[in-house]
Design a protein around this motif. Structure first.
Motif, PDB file in Angstrom:
ATOM      1  N   LEU A  62       0.826  -1.209   0.000  1.00  0.00           N
ATOM      2  CA  LEU A  62       0.000   0.000   0.000  1.00  0.00           C
ATOM      3  C   LEU A  62       0.860   1.259   0.000  1.00  0.00           C
ATOM      4  O   LEU A  62       0.591   2.236  -0.690  1.00  0.00           O
ATOM      5  CB  LEU A  62      -0.936  -0.025   1.208  1.00  0.00           C
ATOM      6  CG  LEU A  62      -1.859   1.182   1.356  1.00  0.00           C
ATOM      7  CD1 LEU A  62      -2.767   1.318   0.132  1.00  0.00           C
ATOM      8  CD2 LEU A  62      -2.693   1.061   2.621  1.00  0.00           C
ATOM      9  N   THR A  63       1.933   1.225   0.789  1.00  0.00           N
ATOM     10  CA  THR A  63       2.845   2.380   0.842  1.00  0.00           C
ATOM     11  C   THR A  63       3.484   2.640  -0.518  1.00  0.00           C
ATOM     12  O   THR A  63       3.622   3.782  -0.964  1.00  0.00           O
ATOM     13  CB  THR A  63       3.926   2.134   1.893  1.00  0.00           C
ATOM     14  OG1 THR A  63       3.294   1.890   3.159  1.00  0.00           O
ATOM     15  CG2 THR A  63       4.856   3.327   2.006  1.00  0.00           C
ATOM     16  N   ALA A  64       3.889   1.560  -1.199  1.00  0.00           N
ATOM     17  CA  ALA A  64       4.506   1.717  -2.520  1.00  0.00           C
ATOM     18  C   ALA A  64       3.522   2.322  -3.518  1.00  0.00           C
ATOM     19  O   ALA A  64       3.868   3.182  -4.332  1.00  0.00           O
ATOM     20  CB  ALA A  64       5.009   0.362  -3.021  1.00  0.00           C
ATOM     21  N   ARG A  65       2.263   1.896  -3.462  1.00  0.00           N
ATOM     22  CA  ARG A  65       1.261   2.436  -4.381  1.00  0.00           C
ATOM     23  C   ARG A  65       1.013   3.911  -4.107  1.00  0.00           C
ATOM     24  O   ARG A  65       0.865   4.725  -5.038  1.00  0.00           O
ATOM     25  CB  ARG A  65      -0.037   1.649  -4.241  1.00  0.00           C
ATOM     26  CG  ARG A  65       0.068   0.212  -4.773  1.00  0.00           C
ATOM     27  CD  ARG A  65      -1.226  -0.544  -4.549  1.00  0.00           C
ATOM     28  NE  ARG A  65      -2.320   0.108  -5.268  1.00  0.00           N
ATOM     29  CZ  ARG A  65      -3.588  -0.302  -5.199  1.00  0.00           C
ATOM     30  NH1 ARG A  65      -3.911  -1.331  -4.406  1.00  0.00           N
ATOM     31  NH2 ARG A  65      -4.517   0.328  -5.867  1.00  0.00           N
ATOM     32  N   LEU A  66       0.958   4.287  -2.832  1.00  0.00           N
ATOM     33  CA  LEU A  66       0.771   5.695  -2.495  1.00  0.00           C
ATOM     34  C   LEU A  66       1.930   6.555  -2.998  1.00  0.00           C
ATOM     35  O   LEU A  66       1.745   7.658  -3.522  1.00  0.00           O
ATOM     36  CB  LEU A  66       0.602   5.853  -0.988  1.00  0.00           C
ATOM     37  CG  LEU A  66      -0.718   5.331  -0.410  1.00  0.00           C
ATOM     38  CD1 LEU A  66      -0.695   5.446   1.113  1.00  0.00           C
ATOM     39  CD2 LEU A  66      -1.901   6.102  -0.977  1.00  0.00           C
ATOM     40  N   GLU A  67       3.137   6.051  -2.838  1.00  0.00           N
ATOM     41  CA  GLU A  67       4.301   6.804  -3.312  1.00  0.00           C
ATOM     42  C   GLU A  67       4.272   6.975  -4.829  1.00  0.00           C
ATOM     43  O   GLU A  67       4.598   8.033  -5.372  1.00  0.00           O
ATOM     44  CB  GLU A  67       5.584   6.100  -2.873  1.00  0.00           C
ATOM     45  CG  GLU A  67       5.822   6.148  -1.362  1.00  0.00           C
ATOM     46  CD  GLU A  67       7.099   5.402  -0.976  1.00  0.00           C
ATOM     47  OE1 GLU A  67       7.685   4.757  -1.868  1.00  0.00           O
ATOM     48  OE2 GLU A  67       7.494   5.484   0.201  1.00  0.00           O
ATOM     49  N   GLY A  68       3.864   5.932  -5.581  1.00  0.00           N
ATOM     50  CA  GLY A  68       3.761   6.035  -7.041  1.00  0.00           C
ATOM     51  C   GLY A  68       2.717   7.059  -7.471  1.00  0.00           C
ATOM     52  O   GLY A  68       2.923   7.837  -8.398  1.00  0.00           O
ATOM     53  N   ALA A  69       1.552   7.057  -6.764  1.00  0.00           N
ATOM     54  CA  ALA A  69       0.514   8.034  -7.094  1.00  0.00           C
ATOM     55  C   ALA A  69       0.981   9.458  -6.847  1.00  0.00           C
ATOM     56  O   ALA A  69       0.735  10.376  -7.639  1.00  0.00           O
ATOM     57  CB  ALA A  69      -0.755   7.734  -6.284  1.00  0.00           C
ATOM     58  N   LEU A  70       1.684   9.674  -5.722  1.00  0.00           N
ATOM     59  CA  LEU A  70       2.214  10.997  -5.427  1.00  0.00           C
ATOM     60  C   LEU A  70       3.217  11.453  -6.483  1.00  0.00           C
ATOM     61  O   LEU A  70       3.277  12.620  -6.857  1.00  0.00           O
ATOM     62  CB  LEU A  70       2.844  11.004  -4.032  1.00  0.00           C
ATOM     63  CG  LEU A  70       1.865  10.857  -2.859  1.00  0.00           C
ATOM     64  CD1 LEU A  70       2.633  10.759  -1.536  1.00  0.00           C
ATOM     65  CD2 LEU A  70       0.897  12.033  -2.811  1.00  0.00           C
ATOM     66  N   SER A  71       4.028  10.515  -6.957  1.00  0.00           N
ATOM     67  CA  SER A  71       5.012  10.858  -8.003  1.00  0.00           C
ATOM     68  C   SER A  71       4.307  11.298  -9.285  1.00  0.00           C
ATOM     69  O   SER A  71       4.708  12.255  -9.947  1.00  0.00           O
ATOM     70  CB  SER A  71       5.923   9.661  -8.283  1.00  0.00           C
ATOM     71  OG  SER A  71       6.630   9.294  -7.107  1.00  0.00           O
ATOM     72  N   ALA A  74       2.924  14.804  -8.866  1.00  0.00           N
ATOM     73  CA  ALA A  74       3.993  15.801  -8.937  1.00  0.00           C
ATOM     74  C   ALA A  74       4.430  16.040 -10.377  1.00  0.00           C
ATOM     75  O   ALA A  74       4.665  17.170 -10.801  1.00  0.00           O
ATOM     76  CB  ALA A  74       5.174  15.356  -8.076  1.00  0.00           C
ATOM     77  N   ALA A  75       4.514  14.948 -11.190  1.00  0.00           N
ATOM     78  CA  ALA A  75       4.915  15.104 -12.598  1.00  0.00           C
ATOM     79  C   ALA A  75       3.862  15.893 -13.374  1.00  0.00           C
ATOM     80  O   ALA A  75       4.186  16.745 -14.209  1.00  0.00           O
ATOM     81  CB  ALA A  75       5.133  13.722 -13.228  1.00  0.00           C
ATOM     82  N   ALA A  76       2.577  15.612 -13.104  1.00  0.00           N
ATOM     83  CA  ALA A  76       1.514  16.354 -13.797  1.00  0.00           C
ATOM     84  C   ALA A  76       1.547  17.832 -13.436  1.00  0.00           C
ATOM     85  O   ALA A  76       1.367  18.703 -14.293  1.00  0.00           O
ATOM     86  CB  ALA A  76       0.155  15.751 -13.455  1.00  0.00           C
ATOM     87  N   GLN A  81       2.691  23.492 -15.046  1.00  0.00           N
ATOM     88  CA  GLN A  81       3.413  24.743 -14.787  1.00  0.00           C
ATOM     89  C   GLN A  81       4.274  25.140 -15.973  1.00  0.00           C
ATOM     90  O   GLN A  81       4.375  26.303 -16.341  1.00  0.00           O
ATOM     91  CB  GLN A  81       4.272  24.578 -13.524  1.00  0.00           C
ATOM     92  CG  GLN A  81       4.995  25.875 -13.110  1.00  0.00           C
ATOM     93  CD  GLN A  81       5.768  25.694 -11.820  1.00  0.00           C
ATOM     94  OE1 GLN A  81       5.806  24.588 -11.278  1.00  0.00           O
ATOM     95  NE2 GLN A  81       6.354  26.764 -11.339  1.00  0.00           N
ATOM     96  N   GLN A  82       4.908  24.151 -16.622  1.00  0.00           N
ATOM     97  CA  GLN A  82       5.747  24.448 -17.788  1.00  0.00           C
ATOM     98  C   GLN A  82       4.908  24.982 -18.946  1.00  0.00           C
ATOM     99  O   GLN A  82       5.294  25.932 -19.629  1.00  0.00           O
ATOM    100  CB  GLN A  82       6.485  23.180 -18.224  1.00  0.00           C
ATOM    101  CG  GLN A  82       7.463  23.405 -19.393  1.00  0.00           C
ATOM    102  CD  GLN A  82       8.218  22.143 -19.752  1.00  0.00           C
ATOM    103  OE1 GLN A  82       7.966  21.089 -19.147  1.00  0.00           O
ATOM    104  NE2 GLN A  82       9.113  22.236 -20.698  1.00  0.00           N
TER     105      GLN A  82
END
Length: 301
Positions: A62-71, A74-76, A81-82
């Motif tokens: 679950l922690t790994a999935r949350l970290e992937g979603a946050l990444s 952040a990329a979006a 912004q660009q």
């Protein structure tokens, strides 16, 4: 039995004297109990808690999935912004550059229109004037007026029938001789004004040539001849042009219109069905008609 002894065994709240009411809750041991109070075991320094357990695989996933979603979020946000920065940079184009681009587009539209107008204007050599004459309509074509020659001497422009006017019989006679001696071709159209003669001649090859003649000046050609194909255009024989007719009609026309001869603008001959007619024009769209000899026939209006 003595009542004082019985009552003494209970207090004001109905509890027996000396009874520990917290004995059943696990608090302080009853008075008089010989059992020692059990002390809580103190944890050993550096030792892991007794409740600690091994890592849970489900929690790690679950922690790994949350970290992937946050990444991904952040990329979006970075991409958004660009794109916003790029749009702002495009909107920050200086106003001068925008005006230059607008001017370039406007010129790209105007230039073809101007060229087309010039081409069309250059192809129009004749202007048709309708004249009502003796119950029928005759058409007189006026050659295109051209600017005076650039090399012409600066002198006072004659008006009406003043001295030097080409409408006067002697001046018009000399001008007709110059047109004939030029040997360019037959006369198709003529516009006789006090200060200038504009004529169109038909060459033997079926081309039209515009010429101009000023008082005391030489015959001037304007541009090259037109393309071929004008062989069928009607012409005016030079022999049918009476040099005295324009001046005579101009004088009589001024009388009929109650105007001065100095207000005369120009005269145009028309040759139709073997008959030659002159028309003398004055200001305010007024004109008179005369025969080949310049004798007055009628006025308009």
């Amino acid at each position: 039995m003595r009542w004082d002894r019985v009552v003494a065994k209970y207090d004001a709240f109905g509890r027996k004297v000396g009874e520990d009411t917290l004995a059943g809750i696990g608090g302080t041991p009853q008075r008089g109990s010989s059992e020692p109070v059990a002390r809580q075991a103190q944890p050993t320094p550096g030792a892991a808690p007794a409740s600690a357990s091994a890592p849970d695989p489900a929690r790690q996933a679950l922690t790994a999935r949350l970290e992937g979603a946050l990444s991904q979020v952040a990329a979006a946000q970075a991409a958004t912004q660009q794109a916003t920065t790029h749009s702002a940079a495009q909107r920050a184009i200086p106003l001068g550059r925008t005006r230059k681009r607008s001017s370039g587009c406007l010129m790209a539209l105007v230039v073809p229109i101007v060229i087309a107008a010039i081409t069309l204007g250059g192809g129009i050599a004749l202007v048709n004037n309708s004249h009502m004459h003796a119950g029928h309509v005759t058409i007189g074509r006026v050659p295109q007026q051209s600017a005076p020659p650039t090399g012409a001497k600066s002198q006072r422009v004659p008006r009406g029938l003043e001295r030097g006017s080409l409408v006067r019989a002697a001046s018009f006679s000399a001008a007709l001789k110059k047109l004939q001696q030029a040997s360019i071709g037959r006369l198709t159209d003529l516009r006789l004004a006090p200060e200038r003669i504009d004529a169109t001649l038909l060459t033997p090859g079926g081309r039209l040539q515009s010429v101009q003649l000023s008082p005391g000046g030489a015959l001037e050609k304007f541009g090259g001849p037109s393309g071929p194909g004008f062989d069928s255009n009607p012409t005016i024989p030079f022999a049918r042009l009476n040099p005295a007719a324009p001046e005579r009609l101009a004088r009589r026309g001024a009388e009929e219109l109650r105007d001065r001869t100095s207000q005369l603008q120009y005269l145009v001959p028309t040759f139709t069905s073997g008959q030659l007619t002159w028309a003398a024009y004055f200001p305010h769209s007024r004109y008179v008609l005369g025969d080949s000899a310049g004798r007055f026939q009628r006025r308009y209006p």
